[in-house]
Design a protein around this motif. Sequence first.
Motif, PDB file in Angstrom:
ATOM      1  N   ARG A 189      53.063  -3.954  66.938  1.00  0.00           N
ATOM      2  CA  ARG A 189      52.952  -4.079  68.390  1.00  0.00           C
ATOM      3  C   ARG A 189      51.525  -3.754  68.828  1.00  0.00           C
ATOM      4  N   LEU A 190      51.084  -4.431  69.876  1.00  0.00           N
ATOM      5  CA  LEU A 190      49.744  -4.214  70.418  1.00  0.00           C
ATOM      6  C   LEU A 190      49.839  -3.603  71.808  1.00  0.00           C
ATOM      7  N   ARG A 191      49.044  -2.572  72.038  1.00  0.00           N
ATOM      8  CA  ARG A 191      48.934  -1.945  73.360  1.00  0.00           C
ATOM      9  C   ARG A 191      47.525  -2.201  73.880  1.00  0.00           C
ATOM     10  N   PHE A 233      49.224  -0.634  67.457  1.00  0.00           N
ATOM     11  CA  PHE A 233      47.775  -0.513  67.610  1.00  0.00           C
ATOM     12  C   PHE A 233      47.421  -0.495  69.091  1.00  0.00           C
ATOM     13  N   THR A 234      46.527   0.402  69.445  1.00  0.00           N
ATOM     14  CA  THR A 234      46.044   0.488  70.823  1.00  0.00           C
ATOM     15  C   THR A 234      44.647  -0.108  70.894  1.00  0.00           C
ATOM     16  N   LEU A 235      44.483  -1.095  71.766  1.00  0.00           N
ATOM     17  CA  LEU A 235      43.212  -1.805  71.897  1.00  0.00           C
ATOM     18  C   LEU A 235      42.675  -1.632  73.317  1.00  0.00           C
ATOM     19  N   ALA A 254      48.700 -14.465  66.419  1.00  0.00           N
ATOM     20  CA  ALA A 254      48.401 -14.308  64.991  1.00  0.00           C
ATOM     21  C   ALA A 254      49.101 -13.088  64.412  1.00  0.00           C
ATOM     22  N   VAL A 255      49.088 -11.995  65.157  1.00  0.00           N
ATOM     23  CA  VAL A 255      49.742 -10.768  64.698  1.00  0.00           C
ATOM     24  C   VAL A 255      51.242 -10.992  64.540  1.00  0.00           C
ATOM     25  N   LEU A 299      43.783  -6.104  61.004  1.00  0.00           N
ATOM     26  CA  LEU A 299      43.738  -6.331  62.452  1.00  0.00           C
ATOM     27  C   LEU A 299      42.333  -6.704  62.909  1.00  0.00           C
ATOM     28  N   ARG A 300      41.315  -6.042  62.365  1.00  0.00           N
ATOM     29  CA  ARG A 300      39.942  -6.367  62.741  1.00  0.00           C
ATOM     30  C   ARG A 300      39.614  -7.812  62.407  1.00  0.00           C
TER      31      ARG A 300
END
Length: 301
Positions: free
Chosen positions: A124-126, A96-98, A115-116, A287-288
Amino acid sequence: MQLDLNLLTALDALLEEGSVAGAAARLHVTAPAMSRSLGRIRHVTGDQILVRTGRTMTPTPYALAVRAQVHELLHQVHGVLAPSRALDLTTLERTFTLRWHDSLVAVSGPALLTAVRGQAPGVRLRFVAESSVDTPELRRGEVDLEANASRPSAPDIRAEKVGEARLVILVRQGHPLTRAETLTAQTYAAAEHITVSRRGNLSNALDDTLARLGLTRRVVATVPTEAAALAFARDSDLVVTLPETATRSAVTDLGLDALPLPFELPAAPVYLSWHQRYETDNAHTWLRGLAREALTLSGTP
């Protein structure tokens, strides 16, 4: 006549992008293919949809009139056809891209990532920096979730207010403002200030409030990040005014003093924003929810 839903998707992209090339890039098709789709849409509707005016394309009155309806119809179609499979977080692999305001990344990002990782180790978070100009990545699917103080106006962008951020004053220890018997709006405005703006703006909503009080502050510099502004405040007599949530670590780590504003100022809202295509996406909904919780636990609301 048989309805081709692909034309509805193409029409939505054309109305959003305002050009054949932009719509083609959004849908990952060639420009000639999008031109053919536009031709078919013109034939079906009996309207030109987009007409050339100089070097740009302008939507026709009919196109402007149906734009919101096209968005809503496409959203309903996606909702009907979206898969309803249960989400298995233990096997979910997705990036996910944030695009969040840097203060929200610093304050709420760690809680979100924890949490993720705890629920879906394959995710993975970007976190990417905010742009200095308005960009269409959210609409194009290049950004999954935004968090900042701006509520989007585009009809295909969903937004939820998740909190508010109260502003406070940050100065170095021993700053003249800390020695004042009573901090007033006049003494605050008379100090030298530094602001945070990715667009290089030397004024913001705070200045509008001061103007209503008959006051003008002297902004001597602007920087693109809060970290830079805090460094300036630490090493000079410059005053920086930031959301309270972004100042907690600065008070401890940088040895700064936090002072309350000496006048009433509405708290800045914090919005989560995403494209409507993800409205019924189970992983995105998950995710939200975590992002909303992370912002709440970090004290943003």
